[in-house]
Structure formats: C-alpha cells, structure tokens
Design a protein around this motif. Structure first.
Motif, mmCIF file in Angstrom:
data_model
loop_
_atom_site.group_PDB
_atom_site.id
_atom_site.type_symbol
_atom_site.label_atom_id
_atom_site.label_comp_id
_atom_site.label_asym_id
_atom_site.label_seq_id
_atom_site.Cartn_x
_atom_site.Cartn_y
_atom_site.Cartn_z
ATOM 1 N N GLU A 536 0.828 -1.208 0.000
ATOM 2 C CA GLU A 536 0.000 0.000 0.000
ATOM 3 C C GLU A 536 0.862 1.257 0.000
ATOM 4 N N LEU A 539 2.215 1.872 -3.389
ATOM 5 C CA LEU A 539 1.191 2.397 -4.299
ATOM 6 C C LEU A 539 0.956 3.885 -4.056
ATOM 7 N N HIS A 542 3.073 6.659 -5.520
ATOM 8 C CA HIS A 542 2.892 7.063 -6.915
ATOM 9 C C HIS A 542 1.989 8.298 -6.954
ATOM 10 N N VAL A 545 -1.943 8.238 -7.051
ATOM 11 C CA VAL A 545 -2.727 7.471 -6.067
ATOM 12 C C VAL A 545 -3.007 8.271 -4.800
ATOM 13 N N ALA A 548 -4.831 3.370 -1.009
ATOM 14 C CA ALA A 548 -4.731 2.029 -1.578
ATOM 15 C C ALA A 548 -4.927 0.975 -0.513
ATOM 16 N N ALA A 564 -4.842 -5.376 -5.573
ATOM 17 C CA ALA A 564 -4.788 -4.019 -5.025
ATOM 18 C C ALA A 564 -6.026 -3.233 -5.431
ATOM 19 N N VAL A 566 -7.395 0.749 -5.524
ATOM 20 C CA VAL A 566 -6.767 2.052 -5.521
ATOM 21 C C VAL A 566 -7.798 3.158 -5.709
ATOM 22 N N LEU A 582 1.060 1.182 -12.348
ATOM 23 C CA LEU A 582 1.082 1.030 -10.890
ATOM 24 C C LEU A 582 1.666 -0.318 -10.484
ATOM 25 N N ARG A 583 1.333 -1.354 -11.243
ATOM 26 C CA ARG A 583 1.899 -2.677 -10.937
ATOM 27 C C ARG A 583 3.425 -2.616 -11.075
ATOM 28 N N VAL A 586 5.104 -0.704 -8.134
ATOM 29 C CA VAL A 586 5.298 -1.519 -6.925
ATOM 30 C C VAL A 586 6.512 -2.435 -7.102
ATOM 31 N N VAL A 599 -4.909 -4.573 -10.312
ATOM 32 C CA VAL A 599 -5.135 -3.271 -9.685
ATOM 33 C C VAL A 599 -6.536 -2.832 -10.098
#
Ligand code: WT7
Length: 635
Positions: A536, A539, A542, A545, A548, A564, A566, A582-583, A586, A599
C-alpha cells in the motif's frame, strides 16, 4: 508407495509410514519419550546440545527468564558462530571436505572446501576491518545467489559485525529503508546477477537506493555479470581489488562474542508499517539451528544437502549458511531460475552433484509439477534420500507429486513449519515420523505449542485457533531492532506470556499440527512474506494514487496473489495503462515478487469507524464469500 516394514499403531487419516531403509540409520530413533522429556526440562536438553559445540567460555546459566519477554540464553557464555561453522572443522578431516558447491545460472561452477571457504572469509574479514567496520556495526549485504554472499555473511559474523542481508530480488525502496533502519555505513553488492538468462541490475538499484539513503560511506561491488555500471570514486570499490590488497591476508582472529550478542538483523514483514528488524544471536541461534538441522534432516558426512532458498531469507540464513556449516555438511547453492534453460535444470543438477537431500517450497514444487513428469523422469534421482518443504502449507497434490515423482516413493518429506522470528524449525517431522500429507506433524524437541481461542483456552482437537508457543526456545528472536516495544506488542501482548505466531492452525486427534495460514495482514506470495502495508505504501508513493488497499487472494501456483484496490487523486482517471504502470511501480519500489496481480480502481474503501481499512471485507468480496460481521463498518 510408502510402505511400512512393521505393523504400527494406527493413526487417523492418510498416513505414510517411514521405511526401515530410512529409519535404521536415523540419528533420532524415538520421538514421544524424548519430546516429553525435553518439555519437562528444556534447560537440560538445550544445555546438552550446546555442549556439542565449542565455547571460549562456558555459560553460567542456560536460560535467564528474569525479564520476560526479553529472554536470554547461555548467559555468560562466549563463542562465535563462525568459530563453530569454520574454525573448528579445520582441526579435523573436514578441513579438506567440500563446504560449498556452487553452480551459476550460465553453468559456471565453483567449489570451496572448509579450508578455502575459511581462507576467503578471513581475507574478507580483513578487508572489512581495514574499512573501519567494528564489532556492532551493521553491514548491509545485497547480492545475488553467489558464493560471495555466504562469504560476506560469515566475514561479518567473524568480526562481530551483525549483517543485514537484503534479498537480491528486492528493489529500491525495500533496500533503502533497510539501510536506513540499520544505519549501515558499508554496503556489499554486485554489478548484477543472472536470472532466466538476463541480468538483474543490482548495482543500478543500489545506486538509486543510496541516493535516497546516504548513510553508506563505502560500497563493495562483486563483479558477477561484467555489465556496465557506474562506480563512484571514493565510495565504490571492486571486491576483487580489495581481496588482492596486501592487508587481505589469509588469517584473521575470530572475535569472541557474548552468547547474546547480535549475529544478524533480518527484516521481515509484519502486520503494520515498515518491515521489522528481527534480531538473532550468536549463542542461542547457533545451538538451535545446529540441533534442528542435525535431527530433522539427519545430516551425515556423506550427504550433499541442497536448500533451494536464497541466503537473503531466513531459510537461507539458517539452512544454507549456518546450520549446514555448523554440522560440517556439504551444501549445494544454485544462482538462478529452476526452469532455465529447461524445466529439468534442478533434476539435472541433483543428478550431476549427487544431491541427497532437497529442501524447497511448495510454490517451487507446483511450478515444476506444471511441466509434467517427463522432465524429472529422464534423470537419475536415486541419490535422494530425504525431501523437505517450507514456507506455506503444502497441498496434498503437490506433496504426492514431490513424493512419487521426485522422491520415487523412497524419500519421506520433512514439512517444516517455522518463521523468520523462530530462527529454525518449530514443527516438523523427523525421518522416523509417520507422515500425513499437508501436516507439519509434531513440535520439535523443547517446543511447546498450543492452538487456542480468543480467550487463550486450548480449542478442541480438529478446531481452528491461534497457534502460540508457550515457552521460550534458544532460536527465538530477541527483539525488533531499535524497537523493543514493537517486539513486546507484536508477539507477547495478545496472549501474555505466550509467543503469538500470527498463524492459525488445527491440531488433530493424534496431535498432528495443520497450519492454515496467516491471521494477520501478512501475505505469503510464492512463499515470500510481504505486508499489505508495504504494498500500500508503495502504491501511495505514486503521484496518481490517493489511497490504496492490498489483499492476498488464493492463487493456484503462488499460494496467494496480491490484489490491489486504488483510489485515484481527483484529477486522474483510471485506465489499463495506469493499472499496468502502478503494478510496475510496486515492482520497482519493493521488487518483482510484490507486483500486484490486479489493480482495481475504486471510489471508496471499506473502513472501520476508526479509519482502518477492512481488508477482511475486501477479501470476502473478491472471493464472493459471505461478508461476516460488518457492524464496525463506517457506512
Ligand atoms: C510464515 C513465516 C521460515 C521459513 C520460511 C518462511 C508460513 C512457513 C510453513 C509450513 C505452513 C508455513 C507461516 C509462517 N509457513 N513454513 N511448513 N507450513 N506454513 O519464513 O517468511 O518468516 O514466514 O510462513 O504462515 O508464519 P517467513
């Protein structure tokens, strides 16, 4: 199939009885009586085991319980785990025995006898000392699975500098926060490592982490792949240059340590917040790993042991590095992926090196099982005599494949339950134990476990409850580095006087333990331990975001996969491309193992009135299960 040579008392369920060919030479020939004895008087049991190792000064007291839960073992004793792992073997025939056989992913190999491993460790200890590393300084190690990883760990321990090994599969933020917490001044890394025919950019990742955490003054770089990297003048040094300096002589005094002096800090994921630095010691950890390995894997001088984990996790610390060397065993270490270049890589190496014991994780077994039996069947695996499993519950299907196809029906499977915090095996069969596929069977000697309910009372046979340990044991963690309150809070508060494992379990009528899984916000992905909080926070780091939540959802191969949820910032709209970004974010921050499987963009997250995300509810929804008690839900 597994057959009994003699009639036995019947126990419930599907049972595999050990054969005479396995049990006749086993170090431990009986369990029940010895176990009861060890529980009645653990101090005598552990004192006797400690007496099998060398001490510069004998302990005054086996266990000091005066300040629980800050237990102390072998109080007043002086030793060094490296003295027992290396120095003492040099006075015996083991001096010229192989300590380590290594194969790199591209196929290059190296071997070290106890003599030559000791030489390399001495040289590197001298290098570290010359760089100003002193007893008590924490050195961070971030290396691929190469012999230098083992050498670096032992060199630190030899001079009394606790190591903090960061798994080579971790990435920028994971490395940076571990360096920061340990306040390390020295980092040992490599240009790269090999994985699936490609190089992992270790030095580049390290450079990025060092830009975030400037405590590092010296960075020692092992040349592994030869790829182009940046070397900062005055900070970065090549390992091979340092090892050839005149100060890097072949002998080095092993520091005498107090039994309770820290041997290492190993960061692991917990329920909340950042990873915890689990602290283990020279004395108790040494006695515990030495004993558990000797009894459970029944190690003999003619064995070739292969623990297919990474030295960067506790499994590797305890059962690649310390326990095998303490027992004078020969270990095999392999750098790369199990299916590179073909899915028979592991089976070929077992045949080539005559591996006698293989210890791995259910996720690896399932992954290799997927390729079918033919890859294993083309190899002569008859050298194997025992198998092992660790990291998560092993499903009966994988158990049977491992047993029949890899073990050819001749090798009992030691399903070992334990944790980073426990130092070594806690619940595990011995080679003489009748096995039930999927059960880690019975507690190890001196280990008093219970399955209890919320009120702390034992639950009935077959019922699920909290798995706890009632008494201290030598391999237990001593504290959380720089955070003793968290140690007390996390492990000893919910059930006062008892160690809370975080797992749920069942005990059947025969006293066999069945681990169900984590009850907290720890997710086991492919046997790796990750915290929802870490995913989290990666995430949320970023820019798109706002909030999360991460949960673990059962996955056929990985055991669990991360999903996840978000909430995006006001001006951002979700898209497949952003989800992918986002993947990857992480993976870049924590490491590829933490990359979420999915996500999902949402407008709200279910929270309690006190603002805690109800991950249980997210999980129930993801799995289409009943939502249970939602009375604490905010709205
Ligand atoms: C968690 C600890 C210590 C070895 C590697 C993992 C799970 C571990 C088993 C097993 C069922 C297992 C538990 C435990 N676990 N071994 N044989 N059967 N579950 O160490 O990363 O600290 O994770 O792994 O959930 O709490 P770790």
């Amino acid at each position: 199939m597994f057959q009994s040579d003699e009639p036995r008392d019947s126990i419930e369920g599907e049972v595999f009885y050990p054969m005479k060919q396995v049990t006749k030479n086993a170090t431990v020939q009986e369990y029940e009586r010895l176990y009861q004895e060890s529980l009645r008087d653990p101090q005598t049991f552990w004192g006797e085991r400690a007496g099998e190792l060398d001490w510069f000064r004998k302990w005054d007291q086996v266990l000091d319980e005066s300040n629980p839960p800050f237990y102390k073992w072998f109080v007043g004793g002086k030793t060094n785990i490296v003295y027992n792992a290396l120095d003492r073997h040099l006075k015996t025939f083991r001096k010229n025995k192989l300590a380590l056989i290594w194969e790199g992913e591209p196929g290059d190999t190296r071997t070290y006898s106890y003599f030559s491993l000791n030489r390399e460790v001495c040289k590197f200890s001298n290098v570290l000392r010359s760089m100003g590393v002193k007893k008590g300084d924490i050195v961070t190690i971030y290396l691929p699975r190469i012999p230098e990883q083992v050498i670096a760990m032992l060199a630190c321990a030899k001079i009394g500098a606790p190591h903090s090994v960061v798994y080579g599969g971790f990435s920028v933020e994971a490395l940076a926060e571990r360096i920061e917490d340990a306040q390390s001044r020295v980092l040992i890394t490599a240009d790269g490592g090999w994985l699936r025919g490609k190089t992992v950019e270790l030095k580049n990742i390290a450079d990025e982490a060092l830009a975030r955490q400037p405590t590092i003054e010296s960075c020692i770089v092992v040349k592994r792949t030869g790829q182009d990297i940046y070397m900062e003048p005055g900070r970065d040094y090549w390992y091979h240059d340092l090892m050839s300096l005149p100060i890097s002589t072949n002998s080095c005094q092993t520091e005498a340590m107090d039994a309770e002096d820290p041997l290492f800090v190993l960061y692991t994921s917990g329920t909340t917040g950042r990873p915890k630095g689990v602290v283990h010691t020279h004395g108790g950890y040494m006695v515990y790993t030495y004993t558990t390995f000797k009894y459970v894997f029944d190690i003999k001088d003619e064995d070739r042991w292969w623990c297919a984990a990474d030295p960067g996790w506790i499994t590797g610390h305890s059962y690649i590095v310390y326990a095998p060397l303490l027992n004078g065993a020969t270990s095999f270490l392999y750098e790369g992926a199990p299916n590179h270049p073909y899915p028979n890589r592991w089976w070929r190496m077992i045949e080539n090196y005559g591996v006698t014991i293989l210890y791995t994780a259910p996720t690896a077994i399932r992954g290799l099982m997927r390729f079918g039996d033919a890859w294993a069947n083309r190899h002569d695996l008859s050298s194997l005599r025992l198998l092992g499993s660790v990291g998560e519950p092993i499903n009966p299907e994988a158990w049977k494949w491992y047993f029949n196809v890899i073990g050819r029906g001749n090798c009992p499977i030691m399903d070992t339950w334990w944790q980073t915090e426990t130092g070594g095996f806690m619940i595990s069969p011995l080679p003489i134990t009748p096995l039930k596929p999927g059960s880690a069977t019975r507690p190890f000697f001196g280990i008093d476990v219970d399955v209890i309910n919320e009120e702390g009372a034992p639950v009935a046979a077959g019922e699920e409850g909290y798995l706890v340990v009632n008494k201290p044991w030598p391999g237990m963690l001593r504290t959380v580095y720089r955070d003793p309150d968290r140690y007390v809070q996390q492990y000893w508060t919910k059930f006062p006087g008892r160690y809370q494992t975080g797992d749920s379990a069942r005990k059947d009528k025969d006293g066999y333990m069945w681990i169900i899984g984590r009850m907290d916000d720890v997710i086991k992905v492919s046997g790796y331990r990750l915290g929802t909080a870490e995913v989290e926070s990666a995430l949320v780091s970023h820019q798109a975001v706002a909030e999360a939540a991460a949960i673990g959802v059962p996955h056929e191969l990985k055991g669990n996969a991360i999903h996840a949820y978000v909430i995006l910032r006001n001006n951002v709209t979700g898209s497949d491309r952003l989800a992918e970004e986002l993947r990857n974010h992480v993976a870049h921050e924590i490491g590829p193992i933490a990359r979420p499987e999915t996500v999902t963009f949402v407008d709200t997250l279910p929270k309690t009135r006190s603002g805690k995300i109800m991950r249980r509810l997210l999980r129930a929804r993801a799995l289409g299960q009943p939502e249970g008690d939602v009375s604490t839900l905010e709205d």
